[in-house]
Design a protein around this motif. Structure first.
Motif, PDB file in Angstrom:
ATOM      1  N   GLY A 130      -9.237   6.154   5.121  1.00  0.00           N
ATOM      2  CA  GLY A 130      -9.172   5.709   3.724  1.00  0.00           C
ATOM      3  C   GLY A 130      -7.939   4.833   3.517  1.00  0.00           C
ATOM      4  N   HIS A 131      -6.800   5.315   4.012  1.00  0.00           N
ATOM      5  CA  HIS A 131      -5.563   4.524   3.915  1.00  0.00           C
ATOM      6  C   HIS A 131      -5.721   3.202   4.679  1.00  0.00           C
ATOM      7  N   LEU A 132      -6.318   3.300   5.881  1.00  0.00           N
ATOM      8  CA  LEU A 132      -6.452   2.086   6.706  1.00  0.00           C
ATOM      9  C   LEU A 132      -7.349   1.045   6.029  1.00  0.00           C
ATOM     10  N   ALA A 142     -14.907  13.138   0.671  1.00  0.00           N
ATOM     11  CA  ALA A 142     -13.928  12.058   0.505  1.00  0.00           C
ATOM     12  C   ALA A 142     -12.737  12.319   1.415  1.00  0.00           C
ATOM     13  N   MET A 143     -12.327  11.319   2.182  1.00  0.00           N
ATOM     14  CA  MET A 143     -11.176  11.517   3.074  1.00  0.00           C
ATOM     15  C   MET A 143      -9.938  11.800   2.259  1.00  0.00           C
ATOM     16  N   SER A 144      -9.142  12.736   2.747  1.00  0.00           N
ATOM     17  CA  SER A 144      -7.905  13.099   2.061  1.00  0.00           C
ATOM     18  C   SER A 144      -6.961  13.715   3.092  1.00  0.00           C
ATOM     19  N   VAL A 151       0.856  -1.197   0.000  1.00  0.00           N
ATOM     20  CA  VAL A 151       0.000   0.000   0.000  1.00  0.00           C
ATOM     21  C   VAL A 151       0.893   1.249   0.000  1.00  0.00           C
ATOM     22  N   PRO A 152       1.085   1.871  -1.174  1.00  0.00           N
ATOM     23  CA  PRO A 152       1.894   3.095  -1.188  1.00  0.00           C
ATOM     24  C   PRO A 152       1.077   4.306  -0.723  1.00  0.00           C
ATOM     25  N   THR A 153       1.664   5.146   0.128  1.00  0.00           N
ATOM     26  CA  THR A 153       0.974   6.358   0.608  1.00  0.00           C
ATOM     27  C   THR A 153       1.976   7.510   0.720  1.00  0.00           C
ATOM     28  N   MET A 154       1.395   8.704   0.902  1.00  0.00           N
ATOM     29  CA  MET A 154       2.254   9.867   1.186  1.00  0.00           C
ATOM     30  C   MET A 154       2.113  10.288   2.652  1.00  0.00           C
ATOM     31  N   GLY A 155       1.527   9.411   3.475  1.00  0.00           N
ATOM     32  CA  GLY A 155       1.436   9.705   4.901  1.00  0.00           C
ATOM     33  C   GLY A 155       0.259  10.614   5.241  1.00  0.00           C
ATOM     34  N   ALA A 156       0.297  11.166   6.482  1.00  0.00           N
ATOM     35  CA  ALA A 156      -0.863  11.882   7.050  1.00  0.00           C
ATOM     36  C   ALA A 156      -2.080  10.957   6.909  1.00  0.00           C
ATOM     37  N   LYS A 198       3.849  22.335   1.773  1.00  0.00           N
ATOM     38  CA  LYS A 198       2.822  22.347   2.827  1.00  0.00           C
ATOM     39  C   LYS A 198       2.121  21.005   2.997  1.00  0.00           C
ATOM     40  N   TYR A 199       2.536  20.004   2.225  1.00  0.00           N
ATOM     41  CA  TYR A 199       1.867  18.705   2.347  1.00  0.00           C
ATOM     42  C   TYR A 199       2.022  18.220   3.796  1.00  0.00           C
ATOM     43  N   PRO A 200       0.921  17.788   4.459  1.00  0.00           N
ATOM     44  CA  PRO A 200       1.021  17.439   5.888  1.00  0.00           C
ATOM     45  C   PRO A 200       2.015  16.296   6.160  1.00  0.00           C
ATOM     46  N   ALA A 225      -0.897  -4.916  -5.171  1.00  0.00           N
ATOM     47  CA  ALA A 225      -0.760  -3.551  -4.637  1.00  0.00           C
ATOM     48  C   ALA A 225      -2.139  -2.899  -4.646  1.00  0.00           C
ATOM     49  N   TYR A 226      -2.395  -2.068  -3.660  1.00  0.00           N
ATOM     50  CA  TYR A 226      -3.742  -1.560  -3.390  1.00  0.00           C
ATOM     51  C   TYR A 226      -3.781  -0.042  -3.562  1.00  0.00           C
ATOM     52  N   PHE A 227      -4.754   0.413  -4.363  1.00  0.00           N
ATOM     53  CA  PHE A 227      -4.886   1.842  -4.658  1.00  0.00           C
ATOM     54  C   PHE A 227      -6.341   2.258  -4.487  1.00  0.00           C
ATOM     55  N   GLY A 228      -6.557   3.509  -4.083  1.00  0.00           N
ATOM     56  CA  GLY A 228      -7.923   3.991  -3.868  1.00  0.00           C
ATOM     57  C   GLY A 228      -8.571   4.472  -5.156  1.00  0.00           C
ATOM     58  N   GLU A 229      -9.877   4.215  -5.263  1.00  0.00           N
ATOM     59  CA  GLU A 229     -10.621   4.711  -6.431  1.00  0.00           C
ATOM     60  C   GLU A 229     -10.809   6.215  -6.376  1.00  0.00           C
ATOM     61  N   LYS A 230     -10.491   6.816  -5.248  1.00  0.00           N
ATOM     62  CA  LYS A 230     -10.573   8.276  -5.163  1.00  0.00           C
ATOM     63  C   LYS A 230      -9.670   8.889  -6.238  1.00  0.00           C
ATOM     64  N   ASP A 231      -8.487   8.279  -6.414  1.00  0.00           N
ATOM     65  CA  ASP A 231      -7.565   8.712  -7.470  1.00  0.00           C
ATOM     66  C   ASP A 231      -7.732   7.740  -8.634  1.00  0.00           C
ATOM     67  N   PHE A 232      -8.921   7.787  -9.243  1.00  0.00           N
ATOM     68  CA  PHE A 232      -9.300   6.772 -10.220  1.00  0.00           C
ATOM     69  C   PHE A 232      -8.378   6.777 -11.436  1.00  0.00           C
TER      70      PHE A 232
HETATM   71  P1  AMP Z   1      -2.102   9.363  -0.758  1.00  0.00           P
HETATM   72  O1  AMP Z   1      -1.430   9.183   0.564  1.00  0.00           O
HETATM   73  O2  AMP Z   1      -3.094  10.485  -0.788  1.00  0.00           O
HETATM   74  O3  AMP Z   1      -1.142   9.364  -1.910  1.00  0.00           O
HETATM   75  O4  AMP Z   1      -2.995   8.067  -0.958  1.00  0.00           O
HETATM   76  C1  AMP Z   1      -2.451   6.778  -0.875  1.00  0.00           C
HETATM   77  C2  AMP Z   1      -3.474   5.796  -1.378  1.00  0.00           C
HETATM   78  O5  AMP Z   1      -4.651   5.892  -0.588  1.00  0.00           O
HETATM   79  C3  AMP Z   1      -3.908   6.061  -2.832  1.00  0.00           C
HETATM   80  O6  AMP Z   1      -4.068   4.830  -3.504  1.00  0.00           O
HETATM   81  C4  AMP Z   1      -5.222   6.775  -2.658  1.00  0.00           C
HETATM   82  O7  AMP Z   1      -6.091   6.631  -3.767  1.00  0.00           O
HETATM   83  C5  AMP Z   1      -5.776   6.091  -1.430  1.00  0.00           C
HETATM   84  N1  AMP Z   1      -6.764   6.938  -0.786  1.00  0.00           N
HETATM   85  C6  AMP Z   1      -6.637   8.249  -0.461  1.00  0.00           C
HETATM   86  N2  AMP Z   1      -7.782   8.715   0.065  1.00  0.00           N
HETATM   87  C7  AMP Z   1      -8.661   7.675   0.058  1.00  0.00           C
HETATM   88  C8  AMP Z   1     -10.014   7.516   0.478  1.00  0.00           C
HETATM   89  N3  AMP Z   1     -10.707   8.518   0.989  1.00  0.00           N
HETATM   90  N4  AMP Z   1     -10.599   6.306   0.351  1.00  0.00           N
HETATM   91  C9  AMP Z   1      -9.891   5.259  -0.188  1.00  0.00           C
HETATM   92  N5  AMP Z   1      -8.613   5.340  -0.596  1.00  0.00           N
HETATM   93  C10 AMP Z   1      -7.998   6.537  -0.472  1.00  0.00           C
END
Ligand code: AMP
Length: 283
Positions: free
Chosen positions: A36-38, A184-186, A27-32, A70-72, A145-152
């Protein structure tokens, strides 16, 4: 939970795990991190023995330096959150570890989908995303690998990259996790002012109305309606609203039977850019 900061350490740990036939979900993320990430981590744990989460704010995918600055950043609370989740390994490398001295992107060809929406409004964004995800895939070599549909659009880009490079990694899209009021969580939501936070659920409310209208109205009329709605809103500025084919991401003028469509939106709440999307039913 194991924590690694270098490629060498994580590679060596995962090689040992793979020898024991353990499967790896990434699960790649940018943190904060938020729920949604969980939710992505939970999905990954259901299907894999080991879940690896990366936290890396990737400079090459930002088209705006202020947004990058400014990214958290919340590595301490993120680490605590992950330790209490199903995450087994946290990979938290530095920019130097990932890019060495050359902080730049590779150029990819995604057969047109990179030129729509986010690609149009954020120059170089998807080359940056694909560069870093490909590098992570080479280091971690996950099964899935798992990605959110928020970033479709990002999800489609990654699927294309995996196909074009013949990587043996399953890419799984996960549903959008929302606040109770529909926003949408962000990670960027934490930067919203009080007024903007109160106004922001209007984005999803509008998308839900779009979904209703899609049954009876044409896409041009719906798009004009959305533009008018945002003109009336004092706190939110519409960057784009598009109804597109879910596969090609090309703008839809006339609905066709047997195709799936989606509405996509990007909005500025002050200087914070928010995106959202909704699947539309094609009758
Ligand atoms: P980010 O940390 O924003 O780069 O997001 C990391 C991953 O989490 C990406 O695959 C996003 O699409 C996913 N993600 C971010 N926000 C949400 C959300 N509200 N619901 C589901 N997945 C999310």
């Amino acid at each position: 939970m194991e924590i690694f900061n270098t490629k060498q350490e994580i590679k060596s740990y995962l090689t040992t795990q793979k020898k024991k036939n353990k499967t790896i979900g990434f699960v790649p993320t940018m943190g904060a991190l938020h729920e949604g990430h969980l939710s992505l981590i939970k999905q990954a744990k259901k299907k894999n023995d080991i879940v690896v989460v990366s936290i890396f704010i990737n400079p090459t995918q930002f088209d705006n330096n202020k947004d990058l600055e400014k990214y958290p950043k919340k590595i301490e609370s993120d680490t605590r959150l992950l330790a209490n989740s199903s995450c087994d390994v946290l990979f938290y490398p530095s920019v130097k570890e990932m890019y060495n001295t050359k902080v730049s992107s590779e150029k990819f060809d995604f057969e047109g989908i990179e030129h729509q929406m986010e690609g149009k409004f954020r120059q170089g964004h998807f080359n940056g995303v694909a560069t870093i995800v490909k590098t992570f895939f080479e280091i971690i070599r996950p099964n899935s690998a798992y990605f959110g549909e928020k970033d479709f659009q990002q999800l489609l880009i990654i699927k294309k990259m995996v196909k074009n490079h013949r990587l043996k990694i399953k890419i799984k899209g996960c549903p959008i996790f929302r606040e109770k009021d529909g926003l949408a969580m962000s990670s960027r939501n934490t930067r919203l002012s009080k007024e903007h936070r109160v106004s922001a659920p209007f984005i999803y409310k509008t998308l839900k109305q779009v979904r209703k209208k899609f049954n009876t109205e044409n896409t041009l009329k719906i798009t004009e309606w959305v533009e008018q709605e945002f003109k009336k809103n004092t706190f939110l500025n519409l960057e784009y609203f598009t109804i597109a084919d879910e596969k090609t991401l090309e703008i839809v003028k006339n609905k066709e039977f047997n195709k799936n469509y989606r509405a996509f939106i990007a909005v500025f709440a002050g200087e914070i850019r928010l995106i959202d999307t909704i699947r539309l039913k094609n009758l």
